[in-house]
Design a protein around this motif. Structure first.
Motif, PDB file in Angstrom:
ATOM      1  N   GLY A  77      -9.362  13.904  -3.656  1.00 41.91           N
ATOM      2  CA  GLY A  77      -9.967  14.858  -4.570  1.00 41.91           C
ATOM      3  C   GLY A  77      -8.849  15.613  -5.274  1.00 41.91           C
ATOM      4  O   GLY A  77      -7.669  15.313  -5.087  1.00 41.91           O
ATOM      5  N   TRP A  78      -9.188  16.623  -6.057  1.00 45.72           N
ATOM      6  CA  TRP A  78      -8.098  17.304  -6.759  1.00 45.72           C
ATOM      7  C   TRP A  78      -7.195  18.047  -5.792  1.00 45.72           C
ATOM      8  O   TRP A  78      -5.966  18.100  -5.989  1.00 45.72           O
ATOM      9  N   ARG A  79      -7.752  18.593  -4.717  1.00 47.05           N
ATOM     10  CA  ARG A  79      -6.914  19.311  -3.749  1.00 47.05           C
ATOM     11  C   ARG A  79      -5.984  18.344  -3.007  1.00 47.05           C
ATOM     12  O   ARG A  79      -4.808  18.634  -2.792  1.00 47.05           O
ATOM     13  N   GLY A  80      -6.528  17.197  -2.606  1.00 48.84           N
ATOM     14  CA  GLY A  80      -5.694  16.197  -1.954  1.00 48.84           C
ATOM     15  C   GLY A  80      -4.647  15.643  -2.897  1.00 48.84           C
ATOM     16  O   GLY A  80      -3.513  15.350  -2.488  1.00 48.84           O
ATOM     17  N   THR A  81      -5.015  15.499  -4.152  1.00 50.12           N
ATOM     18  CA  THR A  81      -4.071  15.004  -5.147  1.00 50.12           C
ATOM     19  C   THR A  81      -2.934  15.998  -5.340  1.00 50.12           C
ATOM     20  O   THR A  81      -1.758  15.621  -5.377  1.00 50.12           O
ATOM     21  N   VAL A  82      -3.261  17.284  -5.452  1.00 51.87           N
ATOM     22  CA  VAL A  82      -2.234  18.327  -5.571  1.00 51.87           C
ATOM     23  C   VAL A  82      -1.274  18.276  -4.385  1.00 51.87           C
ATOM     24  O   VAL A  82      -0.058  18.424  -4.534  1.00 51.87           O
ATOM     25  N   LYS A 116     -17.570  21.690 -22.362  1.00 53.44           N
ATOM     26  CA  LYS A 116     -18.885  21.029 -22.354  1.00 53.44           C
ATOM     27  C   LYS A 116     -20.016  22.011 -22.627  1.00 53.44           C
ATOM     28  O   LYS A 116     -21.008  21.669 -23.264  1.00 53.44           O
ATOM     29  N   ASN A 117     -19.880  23.244 -22.130  1.00 50.37           N
ATOM     30  CA  ASN A 117     -20.947  24.230 -22.313  1.00 50.37           C
ATOM     31  C   ASN A 117     -20.781  25.074 -23.572  1.00 50.37           C
ATOM     32  O   ASN A 117     -21.711  25.766 -23.980  1.00 50.37           O
ATOM     33  N   ASN A 118     -19.597  25.026 -24.154  1.00 49.14           N
ATOM     34  CA  ASN A 118     -19.330  25.813 -25.368  1.00 49.14           C
ATOM     35  C   ASN A 118     -18.273  25.082 -26.188  1.00 49.14           C
ATOM     36  O   ASN A 118     -17.074  25.367 -26.072  1.00 49.14           O
ATOM     37  N   PRO A 119     -18.695  24.163 -27.045  1.00 48.56           N
ATOM     38  CA  PRO A 119     -17.757  23.322 -27.803  1.00 48.56           C
ATOM     39  C   PRO A 119     -16.822  24.083 -28.743  1.00 48.56           C
ATOM     40  O   PRO A 119     -15.862  23.501 -29.253  1.00 48.56           O
ATOM     41  N   THR A 120     -17.083  25.365 -28.952  1.00 50.74           N
ATOM     42  CA  THR A 120     -16.184  26.144 -29.811  1.00 50.74           C
ATOM     43  C   THR A 120     -14.922  26.558 -29.059  1.00 50.74           C
ATOM     44  O   THR A 120     -13.965  27.041 -29.667  1.00 50.74           O
ATOM     45  N   GLN A 121     -14.937  26.404 -27.745  1.00 52.76           N
ATOM     46  CA  GLN A 121     -13.771  26.728 -26.926  1.00 52.76           C
ATOM     47  C   GLN A 121     -13.232  25.448 -26.291  1.00 52.76           C
ATOM     48  O   GLN A 121     -13.917  24.431 -26.214  1.00 52.76           O
ATOM     49  N   GLU A 122     -11.984  25.519 -25.829  1.00 49.55           N
ATOM     50  CA  GLU A 122     -11.365  24.370 -25.174  1.00 49.55           C
ATOM     51  C   GLU A 122     -11.032  24.692 -23.722  1.00 49.55           C
ATOM     52  O   GLU A 122     -10.764  25.852 -23.375  1.00 49.55           O
ATOM     53  N   LYS A 123     -11.093  23.645 -22.864  1.00 54.73           N
ATOM     54  CA  LYS A 123     -10.700  23.805 -21.465  1.00 54.73           C
ATOM     55  C   LYS A 123      -9.786  22.646 -21.093  1.00 54.73           C
ATOM     56  O   LYS A 123      -9.818  21.573 -21.705  1.00 54.73           O
ATOM     57  N   TRP A 124      -9.010  22.870 -20.054  1.00 59.23           N
ATOM     58  CA  TRP A 124      -8.125  21.827 -19.567  1.00 59.23           C
ATOM     59  C   TRP A 124      -8.900  20.728 -18.850  1.00 59.23           C
ATOM     60  O   TRP A 124      -9.900  20.997 -18.192  1.00 59.23           O
ATOM     61  N   HIS A 125      -8.434  19.514 -18.990  1.00 53.86           N
ATOM     62  CA  HIS A 125      -8.915  18.358 -18.234  1.00 53.86           C
ATOM     63  C   HIS A 125      -7.709  17.733 -17.537  1.00 53.86           C
ATOM     64  O   HIS A 125      -6.602  17.705 -18.094  1.00 53.86           O
ATOM     65  N   ILE A 126      -7.939  17.227 -16.308  1.00 58.33           N
ATOM     66  CA  ILE A 126      -6.867  16.610 -15.521  1.00 58.33           C
ATOM     67  C   ILE A 126      -7.175  15.133 -15.319  1.00 58.33           C
ATOM     68  O   ILE A 126      -8.320  14.761 -15.032  1.00 58.33           O
ATOM     69  N   ASN A 127      -6.156  14.292 -15.427  1.00 58.54           N
ATOM     70  CA  ASN A 127      -6.293  12.849 -15.233  1.00 58.54           C
ATOM     71  C   ASN A 127      -5.977  12.500 -13.778  1.00 58.54           C
ATOM     72  O   ASN A 127      -4.828  12.163 -13.438  1.00 58.54           O
ATOM     73  N   LEU A 128      -6.982  12.587 -12.916  1.00 58.69           N
ATOM     74  CA  LEU A 128      -6.768  12.325 -11.492  1.00 58.69           C
ATOM     75  C   LEU A 128      -6.344  10.884 -11.193  1.00 58.69           C
ATOM     76  O   LEU A 128      -5.458  10.666 -10.366  1.00 58.69           O
ATOM     77  N   GLU A 170      -7.112  27.986 -13.158  1.00 60.74           N
ATOM     78  CA  GLU A 170      -6.486  28.072 -11.835  1.00 60.74           C
ATOM     79  C   GLU A 170      -6.140  26.693 -11.281  1.00 60.74           C
ATOM     80  O   GLU A 170      -5.145  26.520 -10.566  1.00 60.74           O
ATOM     81  N   VAL A 171      -6.956  25.671 -11.613  1.00 62.06           N
ATOM     82  CA  VAL A 171      -6.663  24.310 -11.158  1.00 62.06           C
ATOM     83  C   VAL A 171      -5.457  23.765 -11.925  1.00 62.06           C
ATOM     84  O   VAL A 171      -4.545  23.171 -11.332  1.00 62.06           O
ATOM     85  N   TYR A 172      -5.442  23.973 -13.228  1.00 59.84           N
ATOM     86  CA  TYR A 172      -4.282  23.578 -14.036  1.00 59.84           C
ATOM     87  C   TYR A 172      -3.014  24.214 -13.470  1.00 59.84           C
ATOM     88  O   TYR A 172      -1.986  23.547 -13.287  1.00 59.84           O
ATOM     89  N   ASP A 173      -3.080  25.513 -13.184  1.00 60.92           N
ATOM     90  CA  ASP A 173      -1.907  26.233 -12.679  1.00 60.92           C
ATOM     91  C   ASP A 173      -1.459  25.694 -11.325  1.00 60.92           C
ATOM     92  O   ASP A 173      -0.257  25.658 -11.025  1.00 60.92           O
TER      93      ASP A 173
END
Length: 262
Positions: free
Chosen positions: A133-138, A200-212, A178-181
């Motif tokens: 998962g992301w925690r194990g990947t980190v 996804k919930n507000n297309p006017t804003q941007e969020k980070w995505h991670i390539n696991l 916090e996940v990006y950081d």
């Protein structure tokens, strides 16, 4: 029963279960063998029996840990294989990776958006199944498990064959700052693994995505596993929820993919 197979080597069977061909219902339907996600016990038993029949192994030769998003790995030895059911349960508790060199033993992990990784060392007939998962990947669980295979079996990176199985992909794995950081603080090259997309919930804003999937591939490459030895399934569980379980699409109380190697 429908399994998704990987062509990793002639002397092993590597696969992921799909959602098709089992006894489970609703968001657990149909093929779920994970007993920790709220599914009906009778359905789990029926599905597990059917999977063992398909793999031509006894039930006691099929291993599935209770994962906790840590980096602990259980070496499935003869002692573990022949342990009592209670002892086996205790040994499998809190493990996010399994490894073994025993023949006719299937080790695997459960996922539903997290990344399953299989490793195979054909020289020593050793194998590993890893839940990243992301925690194990980190925490670099794939790298840590490979190091354990090196110490236990003498596994060489140039011999190692790997499969990175179905999981959530870059375009759908939206994360908080916090996940990006956390990834950045653990030394990941964010230029390679992170990208901003419209929220996804507000297309006017941007969020980070991670390539696991890529994060875990890079861990293998960092220990010397050749890129050509690493298979990416290319299956996004979020997009392909009709065939594979996705916790982000179905909720936590849903079935799990079992990715195993025997």
């Amino acid at each position: 029963m429908k399994l998704h197979y990987y062509n990793i080597a002639d002397d092993v069977i590597a696969f992921s279960t799909t959602r098709h061909g089992g006894a489970s219902k609703g968001n657990h339907g149909e093929l779920n063998i994970n007993p920790y996600c709220g599914d009906n016990a009778a359905a789990i038993t029926a599905n597990r029996e059917a999977l063992c029949k398909t793999l031509n192994i006894e039930d006691c030769h099929l291993f599935l840990p209770h994962q906790v998003h840590d980096i602990e790995c259980l070496d499935v030895t003869e002692d573990v294989l022949h342990a009592s059911p209670k002892q086996r349960q205790q040994l499998l508790e809190g493990k996010d990776a399994l490894m073994t060199s025993l023949p006719h033993v299937c080790i695997g992990v459960s996922t539903a958006d997290c990344i399953p990784v299989l490793l195979y060392d054909p020289r020593h007939h050793a194998k590993a199944a890893i839940h990243a998962g992301w925690r194990g990947t980190v925490s670099r669980i794939v790298k840590e498990t490979f190091r354990k295979m090196q110490r236990r079996y003498g596994t060489l990176p140039e011999d190692t064959l790997a499969v990175i199985g179905p999981g959530i992909t870059l375009k759908n794995f939206e994360v908080g700052q916090e996940v990006y950081d956390d990834f950045a603080a653990h030394g990941f090259d964010m230029r390679l693994i992170a990208q901003k997309f419209p929220c996804k919930n507000n297309p006017t804003q941007e969020k980070w995505h991670i390539n696991l999937p890529l994060c875990n591939q890079l861990q293998l490459e960092s220990v010397g596993v050749p890129r050509g030895n690493i298979q990416q399934s290319g299956i996004c569980t979020y997009d392909d929820v009709a065939d594979f379980f996705s916790a982000r699409r179905l909720g936590i109380n849903s079935g799990r993919i079992y990715t195993g190697i025997i």
